[in-house]
Design an enzyme around this catalytic site. Structure first.
Site, PDB file in Angstrom:
ATOM      1  N   ALA A 123       0.813  -1.213   0.000  1.00 20.83           N
ATOM      2  CA  ALA A 123       0.000   0.000   0.000  1.00 20.83           C
ATOM      3  C   ALA A 123       0.852   1.270   0.000  1.00 20.83           C
ATOM      4  O   ALA A 123       0.325   2.358   0.197  1.00 20.83           O
ATOM      5  CB  ALA A 123      -0.911  -0.007   1.226  1.00 20.83           C
ATOM      6  N   ASN A 191       1.851  -1.806   8.061  1.00 27.20           N
ATOM      7  CA  ASN A 191       2.758  -2.581   7.199  1.00 27.20           C
ATOM      8  C   ASN A 191       3.516  -1.655   6.263  1.00 27.20           C
ATOM      9  O   ASN A 191       4.643  -1.948   5.853  1.00 27.20           O
ATOM     10  CB  ASN A 191       1.962  -3.593   6.379  1.00 27.20           C
ATOM     11  CG  ASN A 191       1.297  -4.617   7.272  1.00 27.20           C
ATOM     12  OD1 ASN A 191       1.962  -5.467   7.837  1.00 27.20           O
ATOM     13  ND2 ASN A 191      -0.017  -4.512   7.424  1.00 27.20           N
ATOM     14  N   HIS A 221      -1.321   7.807   2.995  1.00 29.08           N
ATOM     15  CA  HIS A 221       0.068   7.712   3.466  1.00 29.08           C
ATOM     16  C   HIS A 221       0.916   8.776   2.774  1.00 29.08           C
ATOM     17  O   HIS A 221       0.822   8.948   1.553  1.00 29.08           O
ATOM     18  CB  HIS A 221       0.662   6.342   3.140  1.00 29.08           C
ATOM     19  CG  HIS A 221      -0.191   5.200   3.609  1.00 29.08           C
ATOM     20  ND1 HIS A 221      -0.380   4.924   4.941  1.00 29.08           N
ATOM     21  CD2 HIS A 221      -0.904   4.277   2.930  1.00 29.08           C
ATOM     22  CE1 HIS A 221      -1.164   3.866   5.053  1.00 29.08           C
ATOM     23  NE2 HIS A 221      -1.506   3.454   3.854  1.00 29.08           N
TER      24      HIS A 221
HETATM   25  N1  LIG Z   1       1.997  -4.690   2.912  1.00 29.53           N
HETATM   26  C1  LIG Z   1       0.959  -3.859   2.876  1.00 29.53           C
HETATM   27  O1  LIG Z   1       1.046  -2.730   2.356  1.00 29.53           O
HETATM   28  C2  LIG Z   1      -0.337  -4.291   3.452  1.00 29.53           C
HETATM   29  C3  LIG Z   1      -0.395  -5.427   4.218  1.00 29.53           C
HETATM   30  N2  LIG Z   1      -1.571  -5.832   4.780  1.00 29.53           N
HETATM   31  C4  LIG Z   1      -1.528  -7.042   5.613  1.00 29.53           C
HETATM   32  O2  LIG Z   1      -1.786  -8.189   4.805  1.00 29.53           O
HETATM   33  C5  LIG Z   1      -2.347  -9.237   5.615  1.00 29.53           C
HETATM   34  C6  LIG Z   1      -3.631  -9.733   4.946  1.00 29.53           C
HETATM   35  O3  LIG Z   1      -4.575  -8.673   4.895  1.00 29.53           O
HETATM   36  P1  LIG Z   1      -6.130  -8.922   4.615  1.00 29.53           P
HETATM   37  O4  LIG Z   1      -6.307  -9.889   3.509  1.00 29.53           O
HETATM   38  O5  LIG Z   1      -6.779  -7.614   4.512  1.00 29.53           O
HETATM   39  O6  LIG Z   1      -6.537  -9.630   5.992  1.00 29.53           O
HETATM   40  P2  LIG Z   1      -7.855 -10.475   6.270  1.00 29.53           P
HETATM   41  O7  LIG Z   1      -8.012 -10.506   7.757  1.00 29.53           O
HETATM   42  O8  LIG Z   1      -8.973  -9.995   5.437  1.00 29.53           O
HETATM   43  O9  LIG Z   1      -7.455 -11.928   5.770  1.00 29.53           O
HETATM   44  C7  LIG Z   1      -6.642 -12.817   6.468  1.00 29.53           C
HETATM   45  C8  LIG Z   1      -7.140 -14.211   6.136  1.00 29.53           C
HETATM   46  O10 LIG Z   1      -6.312 -15.198   6.737  1.00 29.53           O
HETATM   47  C9  LIG Z   1      -7.163 -16.258   7.125  1.00 29.53           C
HETATM   48  N3  LIG Z   1      -6.540 -17.135   8.123  1.00 29.53           N
HETATM   49  C10 LIG Z   1      -6.516 -17.021   9.466  1.00 29.53           C
HETATM   50  N4  LIG Z   1      -5.851 -18.075  10.008  1.00 29.53           N
HETATM   51  C11 LIG Z   1      -5.475 -18.867   8.975  1.00 29.53           C
HETATM   52  C12 LIG Z   1      -4.781 -20.106   8.889  1.00 29.53           C
HETATM   53  N5  LIG Z   1      -4.305 -20.744   9.965  1.00 29.53           N
HETATM   54  N6  LIG Z   1      -4.584 -20.653   7.670  1.00 29.53           N
HETATM   55  C13 LIG Z   1      -5.031 -20.052   6.563  1.00 29.53           C
HETATM   56  N7  LIG Z   1      -5.711 -18.854   6.572  1.00 29.53           N
HETATM   57  C14 LIG Z   1      -5.913 -18.288   7.776  1.00 29.53           C
HETATM   58  C15 LIG Z   1      -8.391 -15.557   7.679  1.00 29.53           C
HETATM   59  O11 LIG Z   1      -9.490 -16.435   7.715  1.00 29.53           O
HETATM   60  P3  LIG Z   1     -10.783 -16.094   8.647  1.00 29.53           P
HETATM   61  O12 LIG Z   1     -11.337 -14.808   8.103  1.00 29.53           O
HETATM   62  O13 LIG Z   1     -11.668 -17.263   8.419  1.00 29.53           O
HETATM   63  O14 LIG Z   1     -10.222 -15.972  10.027  1.00 29.53           O
HETATM   64  C16 LIG Z   1      -8.576 -14.465   6.634  1.00 29.53           C
HETATM   65  O15 LIG Z   1      -9.369 -14.913   5.566  1.00 29.53           O
HETATM   66  C17 LIG Z   1      -2.566  -8.622   6.998  1.00 29.53           C
HETATM   67  O16 LIG Z   1      -1.498  -8.940   7.853  1.00 29.53           O
HETATM   68  C18 LIG Z   1      -2.570  -7.116   6.720  1.00 29.53           C
HETATM   69  O17 LIG Z   1      -2.207  -6.351   7.841  1.00 29.53           O
HETATM   70  C19 LIG Z   1      -2.726  -5.166   4.537  1.00 29.53           C
HETATM   71  C20 LIG Z   1      -2.720  -4.026   3.758  1.00 29.53           C
HETATM   72  C21 LIG Z   1      -1.516  -3.475   3.193  1.00 29.53           C
HETATM   73  O1  LIG Z   2      -3.319   1.517   3.657  1.00 27.98           O
HETATM   74  C1  LIG Z   2      -3.456   0.285   3.597  1.00 27.98           C
HETATM   75  O2  LIG Z   2      -4.034  -0.288   2.674  1.00 27.98           O
HETATM   76  C2  LIG Z   2      -2.952  -0.622   4.684  1.00 27.98           C
HETATM   77  C3  LIG Z   2      -1.959  -0.053   5.587  1.00 27.98           C
HETATM   78  O3  LIG Z   2      -1.934   1.097   5.895  1.00 27.98           O
HETATM   79  C4  LIG Z   2      -0.966  -0.965   6.159  1.00 27.98           C
HETATM   80  O4  LIG Z   2      -1.210  -2.171   6.247  1.00 27.98           O
HETATM   81  O5  LIG Z   2       0.110  -0.465   6.514  1.00 27.98           O
END
Ligand SMILES: NC(=O)C1=CN([C@@H]2O[C@H](COP(=O)(O)OP(=O)(O)OC[C@H]3O[C@@H](n4cnc5c(N)ncnc54)[C@H](OP(=O)(O)O)[C@@H]3O)[C@@H](O)[C@H]2O)C=CC1
Ligand SMILES: O=C([O-])CC(=O)C(=O)O
Length: 270
Positions: A123, A191, A221
């Site tokens: 992001a 993140n 951001h």
């Molecule tokens: N790098 C970046 O810029 C960004 C990073 N992120 C990060 O990316 C990650 C994913 O984000 P997002 O998709 O929005 O998160 P979500 O919470 O929407 O999705 C996470 C998924 O992981 C599943 N899950 C939980 N436990 C397990 C397991 N043991 N095995 C398999 N799947 C599992 C959850 O299932 P259930 O719903 O059934 O619990 C859920 O579907 C997060 O850590 C977020 O902070 C997000 C935005 C930007």
């Molecule tokens: O802006 C976004 O999509 C998510 C974000 O800030 C992060 O995970 O750091």
């Protein structure tokens, strides 16, 4: 030239994972969506209904025959897939960049096994210029993250400090600190600061300010870099995912662009 497509495994089928799965199923030359791991296999089956080629659906252990694992899990279980993937010498694409900061020993694992850790821009923007600037002396790198209360709700720091973001009536700075501190305080919201830190000055020299702003409906951001070779400010407003407003709609696209890079004969950007 590769003889077979790169086998991709998706760890997590939440707001980002579902978008990545859909784009892979639409077809990208050289990439095959082989397996997905979900917490709830039945829910995952419903989410993948209508796919042209249904991947295997299972647990994290079922990704063990893939070439590339894309981690898109809650931060708390990041290591459950990161470590085994790197131990077997495969490539790990990381969405939970903040969680990586607490597991930097994985870099040594990757070095030993030949695995790779790839952190897409996600992001945030400008990591190309940040990396280039860091080839010369850099004075400071800072990031301001401004989000709606809905995009911040649930962060551990808010509960620890007794902050009710939904009660705020005006933009309020709720956190100032390093990217390292932010990753623990806001594991699902900063993140971007972690990725910026890894690209630049590291988690202890990258400063972040988090603002809760009831007047915004985007994840906003702004990064500022002061270096010997350039001064720059980059700004981005991201549309939040309806299913999970903590995450914006750019990240899945960044992951897809990163996966395309792995099989493309041409690469653009640093
Ligand atoms: N790098 C970046 O810029 C960004 C990073 N992120 C990060 O990316 C990650 C994913 O984000 P997002 O998709 O929005 O998160 P979500 O919470 O929407 O999705 C996470 C998924 O992981 C599943 N899950 C939980 N436990 C397990 C397991 N043991 N095995 C398999 N799947 C599992 C959850 O299932 P259930 O719903 O059934 O619990 C859920 O579907 C997060 O850590 C977020 O902070 C997000 C935005 C930007
Ligand atoms: O802006 C976004 O999509 C998510 C974000 O800030 C992060 O995970 O750091």
């Amino acid at each position: 030239m590769r003889q077979r497509p790169l086998r991709i495994g998706l760890a997590g089928l939440g707001s980002i994972g579902q978008q990545v799965a859909r784009q892979l199923d639409a077809g990208i030359d050289g990439l095959e969506l082989t397996a997905v791991a979900a917490a709830d296999v039945e829910k995952a089956r419903q989410n993948l209904a209508g796919f042209r080629a249904l991947p295997r659906i299972g647990t994290l252990a079922d990704l063990s025959d893939t070439d590339v694992v894309v981690e898109m899990l809650p931060a708390r279980i990041f290591a459950d897939i990161a470590r085994p993937t790197l131990e077997r010498g495969a490539t790990l694409v990381v969405a939970s960049a903040g969680a990586l900061l607490s597991h930097m020993d994985l870099v040594e694992v990757a070095r030993r096994t030949g695995g790779r850790i790839i952190v897409p821009s996600g992001a945030i923007l400008g990591l190309d210029a940040v990396r280039a600037a860091c080839e010369a002396p850099v004075a400071s790198i800072t990031i301001e993250t401004r989000k709606s209360p809905a995009s911040l709700a649930g962060a551990p720091y808010l509960a620890q400090q007794g902050i009710d973001v939904h009660a705020l009536r005006a933009a309020t700075t709720i956190f100032s600190g390093t990217a390292e501190e932010a990753a623990l305080a806001f594991p699902a919201n900063t993140n971007v600061a972690a990725a910026l830190a890894l690209a630049g000055l590291g988690p202890r020299r990258t400063e972040i300010r988090v603002i809760a702003d009831p007047a915004v409906d985007r994840n906003i951001h702004t990064i500022t870099v002061e270096s010997a070779v350039a001064r720059f400010t980059c700004h981005i407003d991201i549309v939040p995912n309806p299913e999970n407003p903590r995450s914006g709609q750019l990240t899945s696209r960044s992951i897809i662009a990163c996966l395309r890079d792995m099989v493309s004969p041409v690469r653009i950007g640093t």
